[in-house]
Write an enzyme that holds these catalytic residues in place. Structure first.
Site: not given
Ligand code: GAL
Length: 563
Positions: A158, A195-196, A215
């Site tokens: 994460d 979604g970077n 999420d």
């Protein structure tokens, strides 16, 4: 292009596309033979959040076997956030929560392996996990070797707090990749970064899959929004028609874990599963398998729907129709057939027709229903799914196995989304490769009017609304970034706005420019900064309900503006 003079046929076209892809992603794929098809398994988060323990996880492992999930392909059993002790042990190693996992994490791994499953654990690259348990920052090598010693096969990594780490994500992920390699244990690395832009800046060098969305939650609206990040323009310029050109064996766009079984009913569960199948998204079940009802089980184990997702060609499906709520997706398969998903998201019942020319076929074709597992017959030129109601869909396979592979579309060429010439390139003339928040308007303010800052009008630039992040690819070709920024003159409110320019992705946090807070009265701010060597430029706006402009946003290469 190869320069060959051979007559273009579908196969050379497909071959060319594949070559182009291989060329543009040279050095990106990990090539370690893992995740050659989208990973399948179960993850604890959507079902239980933090409420996991040893007996629950063991019961899940048993249910994975008993229900036929394992044999249908769901092999990874992944414990998400919540498995760890609040502190590292005396030697600085991660440890399982002693109350929830009294037998320890190694023994749990052995139990999971004993069931013929693979073992997955969650960690975070920040100093803490998203739920504030110990993160891996500064302990990467130690933690990867701990995982290896526990028999871990899959790591969900994460990104909470990673913007404080001080290194670009690309650099950081390579640290994990190298640490994993040094353990000698093959472990799938799954990046969760909401979604970077991982598809664009090269996460695929180090990880096998990356999230494309925030999420997922237990609603069909959330399912559609997540699908839109991978298959539509949720996170990328519409010209790309989704993220398909960035996926392939060993590198997958992850639209997030499944909510099948957690949605209102079988209609929604099936749509969700079909979308993830056609988008080649990882299939990580997220329901409580201990009490799974038979209809949910039969959806999650539908063999022909899974086969489309797991197709060895690894081509992510792409959309060929969007008309209001009516959508059609196409996923060319390895055996020469192609999978077509026809979906009605709208309120009104509707017919949907796919014509063979849109999917690279012609003449009479076999059509098979993938849910019914039934041949529907031979169809000439097209197939119509009649009166699909709201959230109803049809998932079919068209063609004859053994035929010539159906070509996919051509990927967007690099010159459309990267700086390739000297002089000035207005950013609005390039396709952005990542966006969060609303898409910018090109050469207009966010309402479509003229860009205007403190009375000065600008013909070129980007008009934005609210908070947004937009990434452009420069590939180290530009010298300077220039713009004039401020609240657009159309804005009458009292909120503030802040403009930042970053070298690379958000979590890398390499800030090149920061306007501080501006109001509608602040003077427009001129930006003229060095961007030599910058591969990816991130334009960030923080502001609520604001209209804000990157007027004249441009990069200059070779130091010679030609406009
Ligand atoms: C989120 C992540 C979720 C889940 C959660 C755990 O950031 O997107 O999938 O892992 O953290 O805290």
């Amino acid at each position: 292009m190869t320069g060959s003079k051979s007559r273009p046929n579908p196969w050379t076209l497909a071959g060319t596309s594949i070559l182009l892809l291989v060329f543009s992603f040279k050095g990106w794929a990990k090539n370690d033979g893992l995740a050659l098809t989208p990973p399948m398994g179960w993850n604890s988060w959507n079902a239980f959040k933090m409420d996991i323990d040893e007996s629950k996880i063991k019961a899940i492992a048993e249910a994975m076997v008993r229900s036929g999930m394992r044999d249908a392909g769901y092999v990874y059993l992944v414990l998400d956030d919540g498995w760890m002790a609040k502190e590292r042990d005396g030697a600085g190693n991660l440890a399982g929560d002693p109350v929830k996992f009294p037998g320890g994490m190694k023994a749990l791994g052995e139990y999971i392996h004993g069931k013929g499953l693979k073992y997955g654990l969650y960690e975070c690259r920040g100093y803490l996990t998203c739920q504030k348990l110990p993160g891996s920052l500064g302990q990467e090598a130690r933690d990867m070797s701990t995982f290896a010693s526990w028999g871990v096969d899959y790591i969900k990594l994460d990104s909470c707090f990673a913007e404080r780490n001080g290194r670009p994500s690309r650099v950081e992920l390579a640290v994990y990749r190298d640490a994993i390699e040094r353990t000698g244990r093959p472990m799938v690395l799954s990046l969760s970064d909401f979604g970077n832009g991982s598809w664009a800046w090269g996460a695929g060098e180090s990880v096998h899959l990356w999230r494309t969305s925030y999420d997922i939650s237990r609603s069909i609206a959330s399912v559609y929004a997540c699908a839109e990040t991978s298959g539509g323009d949720g996170v990328i310029h519409p010209a790309f028609n989704g993220l398909w050109q960035f996926a392939g064996p060993g590198r997958w766009n992850d639209a997030d874990m499944l909510q099948v079984g957690n949605l209102p009913g079988p209609k929604e569960d099936k749509v969700h599963f079909s979308l993830w199948s056609v988008l080649a998204s990882p299939l990580m079940a997220g329901n409580d398998l201990r009490s799974m009802a038979e209809p949910v089980r039969s959806i999650l184990t539908a063999p022909e729907v899974i086969a489309v997702n797991q197709d060895p060609r690894g081509f992510q499906g792409y959309r060929i129709l969007r008309d209001g709520g009516r959508e059609i997706y196409n996923k060319p398969l390895a055996d020469g057939t192609t999978a077509v998903l026809m979906l009605n998201k709208g309120e009104t019942p509707s017919d949907l027709t796919v014509t063979w020319d849109r999917i690279g076929l012609r003449g009479p074709q076999n059509v098979r229903d993938l849910w019914e597992r039934k041949d529907l017959g031979v169809f000439e030129g097209s197939f119509t799914a009649a009166s699909l109601g709201r959230h109803e869909h049809r998932f079919i396979k068209v063609g004859t196995p053994g035929g010539t592979p159906v070509p996919g579309p051509a990927p967007v060429p690099l010159e459309k989304y990267s700086v390739t010439r000297s002089g000035t390139t207005y950013l609005g003339d390039l396709f952005y490769i990542m966006k969060q928040g609303d898409a910018p308007r090109t050469d207009a303010n966010s309402a479509g009017g003229v860009l205007s800052l403190r009375g000065t009008k600008y013909p070129k630039g980007l008009g934005c609304r609210n908070s947004s992040r937009i990434m452009y690819r420069l590939d180290g070709k530009a010298d300077r970034f220039q713009a004039v920024v401020g609240m657009d003159d159309s804005y009458a409110g009292e909120e503030t706005v802040r403009f930042r320019v970053l070298n690379g992705d958000f979590f890398g946090n390499q800030v090149l420019f920061d306007s501080g807070k501006l109001t509608r009265e602040s003077a427009a701010v001129k930006i003229d900064i060095d961007v030599k060597g910058v591969d990816y430029l991130l334009l960030m706006i923080d502001g609520r309900r604001v209209a804000a402009d990157w007027a004249e946003a441009q990069v200059v290469a070779g130091g010679r503006p030609d406009h």
